[in-house]
Write an enzyme that holds these catalytic residues in place. Structure first.
Site, short mmCIF file in Angstrom:
data_model
loop_
_atom_site.label_atom_id
_atom_site.label_comp_id
_atom_site.label_asym_id
_atom_site.label_seq_id
_atom_site.Cartn_x
_atom_site.Cartn_y
_atom_site.Cartn_z
N ILE A 149 7.20 -1.37 7.99
CA ILE A 149 8.50 -1.63 7.89
C ILE A 149 8.98 -0.48 7.02
O ILE A 149 10.29 -0.17 7.22
CB ILE A 149 9.09 -3.02 7.54
CG1 ILE A 149 10.46 -3.25 7.92
CG2 ILE A 149 8.96 -3.10 5.93
CD1 ILE A 149 10.89 -4.53 8.07
N ASN A 191 -5.22 -2.71 -0.18
CA ASN A 191 -4.97 -3.06 -1.42
C ASN A 191 -5.46 -4.80 -1.72
O ASN A 191 -5.27 -5.22 -0.67
CB ASN A 191 -3.35 -3.14 -1.87
CG ASN A 191 -2.97 -1.82 -1.71
OD1 ASN A 191 -3.69 -0.77 -2.06
ND2 ASN A 191 -1.95 -1.38 -1.07
N GLU A 224 1.05 -6.62 -1.94
CA GLU A 224 2.11 -7.34 -2.22
C GLU A 224 2.13 -8.58 -1.12
O GLU A 224 2.85 -9.58 -1.32
CB GLU A 224 3.17 -6.28 -1.64
CG GLU A 224 4.70 -7.09 -1.49
CD GLU A 224 5.47 -5.78 -0.72
OE1 GLU A 224 6.28 -6.23 0.06
OE2 GLU A 224 5.25 -4.55 -0.69
N VAL A 225 1.49 -8.25 0.13
CA VAL A 225 1.65 -9.37 1.12
C VAL A 225 -0.05 -10.00 1.07
O VAL A 225 -0.93 -9.40 1.08
CB VAL A 225 1.87 -8.76 2.49
CG1 VAL A 225 1.73 -9.99 3.47
CG2 VAL A 225 3.26 -8.19 2.35
N HIS A 246 -4.77 -6.96 5.12
CA HIS A 246 -4.23 -5.75 5.96
C HIS A 246 -4.73 -4.44 5.62
O HIS A 246 -4.93 -4.19 4.41
CB HIS A 246 -2.53 -5.62 6.10
CG HIS A 246 -2.07 -5.56 4.68
ND1 HIS A 246 -2.00 -6.73 3.77
CD2 HIS A 246 -1.64 -4.68 3.96
CE1 HIS A 246 -1.20 -6.55 2.62
NE2 HIS A 246 -1.03 -5.17 2.88
N HIS A 262 -3.89 -0.12 5.61
CA HIS A 262 -3.04 0.53 5.94
C HIS A 262 -3.59 2.05 6.72
O HIS A 262 -4.31 2.26 6.23
CB HIS A 262 -2.35 1.24 4.71
CG HIS A 262 -1.23 0.17 4.13
ND1 HIS A 262 -0.20 0.25 4.17
CD2 HIS A 262 -1.90 -0.73 3.19
CE1 HIS A 262 0.20 -0.76 3.01
NE2 HIS A 262 -0.85 -1.35 2.78
P1 5GP Z 1 0.59 -3.99 0.23
O1 5GP Z 1 1.01 -3.54 -0.86
O2 5GP Z 1 0.45 -5.48 0.45
O3 5GP Z 1 -0.60 -3.40 0.52
O4 5GP Z 1 1.57 -3.70 1.30
C1 5GP Z 1 2.33 -4.35 2.13
C2 5GP Z 1 3.15 -3.53 3.25
O5 5GP Z 1 3.70 -4.48 4.29
C3 5GP Z 1 4.14 -2.67 2.71
O6 5GP Z 1 3.81 -1.38 2.88
C4 5GP Z 1 5.34 -3.10 3.42
O7 5GP Z 1 6.41 -2.10 3.56
C5 5GP Z 1 4.99 -3.68 4.55
N1 5GP Z 1 5.74 -4.82 5.11
C6 5GP Z 1 6.29 -5.82 4.16
N2 5GP Z 1 7.18 -6.85 4.73
C7 5GP Z 1 6.95 -6.36 6.39
C8 5GP Z 1 7.67 -6.66 7.23
O8 5GP Z 1 8.30 -7.70 7.68
N3 5GP Z 1 7.11 -6.16 8.42
C9 5GP Z 1 6.34 -4.82 8.31
N4 5GP Z 1 6.29 -4.41 9.72
N5 5GP Z 1 5.77 -4.40 7.53
C10 5GP Z 1 6.19 -5.12 6.49
#
Ligand code: 5GP
Length: 125
Positions: A36, A97, A105-106, A110, A112
């Site tokens: 997103i 991550n 964050e999530v 996942h 990237h």
């Molecule tokens: P992290 O820091 O957990 O590795 O990255 C989480 C990623 O999830 C971030 O790049 C963020 O932009 C993406 N993200 C968070 N919420 C959403 C969402 O509702 N939809 C999509 N498509 N990506 C999301």
């Protein structure tokens, strides 16, 4: 080590179809969709559909089918987007991550996939 998976995290809601996503590829056990908040011209997230917090949880608890499916889904995105490294300068970066130090964050595994520009050497700052 026990892993505390929160079924209300945002990617769990995407897997259940409760919130929309921009799907790039879907397989039996994995889903790939555009981030997103893209950090590069190509920024796709690949997730397992199963309830895994991070890579460590996934490797410890997922079935061999799920692990293979996830690996092939990542490659499937690379192929679908034409990112395979080659003489014409393509290529990509995978980032996964995990935990606090990794600034995850999530809390649903996942990876990237980033591409479409030449990136800095590392992202450790
Ligand atoms: P992290 O820091 O957990 O590795 O990255 C989480 C990623 O999830 C971030 O790049 C963020 O932009 C993406 N993200 C968070 N919420 C959403 C969402 O509702 N939809 C999509 N498509 N990506 C999301």
């Amino acid at each position: 080590m026990p892993y505390d998976y929160d079924p209300e995290n945002i990617f769990a809601k995407i897997v259940r179809g409760e919130i929309p996503n921009d799907t790039v590829l879907e397989t039996a056990h994995s889903l790939a969709f555009n981030d997103i908040g893209p950090q590069a011209p190509v920024h796709v997230l690949v997730i397992p559909k199963g309830p895994y917090v991070n890579w460590d949880h996934f490797v410890a608890a997922a079935s061999a089918d799920e692990v293979l499916d996830f690996a092939r889904a990542i490659h499937g995105v690379v192929e679908a987007k034409g990112l395979e490294p080659g003489a014409d300068g393509q290529g990509y970066r995978l980032i996964m991550n995990a935990g606090e130090a990794g600034v995850q964050e999530v809390q649903h595994l996942h990876v990237h996939i980033l591409s479409g520009k030449t990136m800095g050497r590392m992202v450790c700052d």
